[in-house]
Write a protein that holds these residues in place. Structure first.
Motif, PDB file in Angstrom:
ATOM      1  N   SER A 141       0.923  -1.224   0.065  1.00 13.27           N
ATOM      2  CA  SER A 141      -0.196   0.061   0.054  1.00 13.27           C
ATOM      3  C   SER A 141       0.850   1.053   0.024  1.00 13.27           C
ATOM      4  CB  SER A 141      -0.845   0.169   1.182  1.00 13.27           C
ATOM      5  OG  SER A 141      -1.890  -1.072   1.254  1.00 13.27           O
ATOM      6  N   ARG A 142       1.996   1.301   0.698  1.00  8.40           N
ATOM      7  CA  ARG A 142       2.722   2.419   0.678  1.00  8.40           C
ATOM      8  C   ARG A 142       3.435   2.672  -0.592  1.00  8.40           C
ATOM      9  NH1 ARG A 142       7.181   3.076   5.639  1.00  8.40           N
ATOM     10  NH2 ARG A 142       4.960   3.427   6.511  1.00  8.40           N
ATOM     11  N   GLU A 143       3.949   1.555  -1.507  1.00 11.38           N
ATOM     12  CA  GLU A 143       4.811   1.772  -2.534  1.00 11.38           C
ATOM     13  C   GLU A 143       3.615   2.323  -3.639  1.00 11.38           C
ATOM     14  OE1 GLU A 143       7.921  -1.895  -2.660  1.00 11.38           O
ATOM     15  OE2 GLU A 143       5.779  -2.448  -3.077  1.00 11.38           O
ATOM     16  N   PHE A 144       2.150   1.856  -3.440  1.00 12.54           N
ATOM     17  CA  PHE A 144       1.336   2.128  -4.421  1.00 12.54           C
ATOM     18  C   PHE A 144       0.829   3.561  -4.070  1.00 12.54           C
ATOM     19  CE2 PHE A 144      -3.315   3.265  -5.141  1.00 12.54           C
ATOM     20  CZ  PHE A 144      -3.286   2.892  -6.389  1.00 12.54           C
ATOM     21  N   ASN A 145       0.962   4.194  -2.906  1.00 11.48           N
ATOM     22  CA  ASN A 145       0.632   5.641  -2.602  1.00 11.48           C
ATOM     23  C   ASN A 145       1.806   6.522  -3.178  1.00 11.48           C
ATOM     24  OD1 ASN A 145      -1.882   5.240  -1.473  1.00 11.48           O
ATOM     25  ND2 ASN A 145      -1.134   4.654   0.527  1.00 11.48           N
ATOM     26  N   GLN A 146       3.013   5.902  -2.949  1.00 11.47           N
ATOM     27  CA  GLN A 146       4.055   6.793  -3.487  1.00 11.47           C
ATOM     28  C   GLN A 146       4.466   6.711  -4.871  1.00 11.47           C
ATOM     29  OE1 GLN A 146       7.213   5.054  -0.889  1.00 11.47           O
ATOM     30  NE2 GLN A 146       6.722   6.293   0.924  1.00 11.47           N
ATOM     31  N   ASP A 147       3.950   5.787  -5.636  1.00  6.80           N
ATOM     32  CA  ASP A 147       4.391   5.854  -7.044  1.00  6.80           C
ATOM     33  C   ASP A 147       3.077   5.469  -7.789  1.00  6.80           C
ATOM     34  OD1 ASP A 147       5.536   5.822  -9.375  1.00  6.80           O
ATOM     35  OD2 ASP A 147       7.338   4.486  -8.853  1.00  6.80           O
ATOM     36  N   THR A 148       2.135   6.189  -7.750  1.00  7.74           N
ATOM     37  CA  THR A 148       1.007   5.632  -8.473  1.00  7.74           C
ATOM     38  C   THR A 148       1.231   5.434 -10.013  1.00  7.74           C
ATOM     39  OG1 THR A 148      -0.347   6.804  -6.984  1.00  7.74           O
ATOM     40  CG2 THR A 148      -1.463   6.173  -8.878  1.00  7.74           C
ATOM     41  N   SER A 149       1.965   6.081 -10.625  1.00  7.07           N
ATOM     42  CA  SER A 149       2.093   5.947 -12.006  1.00  7.07           C
ATOM     43  C   SER A 149       2.943   4.735 -12.361  1.00  7.07           C
ATOM     44  CB  SER A 149       2.969   7.470 -12.698  1.00  7.07           C
ATOM     45  OG  SER A 149       4.386   7.337 -11.744  1.00  7.07           O
ATOM     46  N   ARG A 150       3.738   4.073 -11.503  1.00  8.17           N
ATOM     47  CA  ARG A 150       4.310   2.985 -11.402  1.00  8.17           C
ATOM     48  C   ARG A 150       3.148   2.052 -11.596  1.00  8.17           C
ATOM     49  NH1 ARG A 150       7.589  -0.120  -6.958  1.00  8.17           N
ATOM     50  NH2 ARG A 150       7.775  -2.102  -8.114  1.00  8.17           N
ATOM     51  N   ALA A 151       2.304   1.968 -10.940  1.00  4.82           N
ATOM     52  CA  ALA A 151       1.338   0.902 -10.692  1.00  4.82           C
ATOM     53  C   ALA A 151       0.176   1.076 -12.043  1.00  4.82           C
ATOM     54  CB  ALA A 151       0.524   1.165  -9.465  1.00  4.82           C
ATOM     55  N   LYS A 152       0.008   2.295 -12.350  1.00  2.00           N
ATOM     56  CA  LYS A 152      -0.751   2.514 -13.977  1.00  2.00           C
ATOM     57  C   LYS A 152       0.024   1.738 -14.988  1.00  2.00           C
ATOM     58  CE  LYS A 152      -2.109   6.516 -13.938  1.00  2.00           C
ATOM     59  NZ  LYS A 152      -2.669   8.109 -13.885  1.00  2.00           N
ATOM     60  N   LYS A 153       1.209   2.113 -15.067  1.00  7.23           N
ATOM     61  CA  LYS A 153       1.990   1.425 -16.099  1.00  7.23           C
ATOM     62  C   LYS A 153       2.115  -0.155 -15.883  1.00  7.23           C
ATOM     63  CE  LYS A 153       5.005   5.453 -16.813  1.00  7.23           C
ATOM     64  NZ  LYS A 153       6.216   6.009 -16.303  1.00  7.23           N
ATOM     65  N   ALA A 154       2.229  -0.650 -14.575  1.00  6.16           N
ATOM     66  CA  ALA A 154       2.190  -2.178 -14.443  1.00  6.16           C
ATOM     67  C   ALA A 154       0.869  -2.505 -14.868  1.00  6.16           C
ATOM     68  CB  ALA A 154       2.910  -2.367 -13.125  1.00  6.16           C
TER      69      ALA A 154
END
Length: 85
Positions: free
Chosen positions: A8-21
């Motif tokens: 959850s922390r990684e998602f909150n800090q780098d939402t654009s990475r999650a969207k690309k993934a």
């Protein structure tokens, strides 16, 4: 298809990475080490959500069939004593 897991922390800090993934496959977002959410691309979501009909729809009578009579023939079952010889 690539599966990505983020805390959850990684998602909150780098939402654009999650969207690309999510363009490459599902992204599992964990909360305290357990999967809590899944991020999908809109194309994948639509593909999964429009997949066929529900079991209720499949078992329902087709529209316009209305009521019909069903009178199956009677079956006579004879009981025979057991032959123990």
């Amino acid at each position: 298809m690539t599966i990505t897991t983020l805390t959850s922390r990684e998602f909150n800090q780098d939402t654009s990475r999650a969207k690309k993934a999510a363009q490459k496959g599902p992204v599992f977002i964990t909360d305290r080490g357990k999967p809590a959410h899944v991020l999908l691309s809109i194309e994948e979501y639509r593909r999964l959500s429009s997949k066929g009909r529900s079991i209720v729809d499949m078992l329902a009578m087709p529209p316009g069939t209305g009521e019909f009579e069903f009178d199956p023939p009677r079956i006579v079952i004879e009981v025979k004593p057991a032959d123990l010889d």
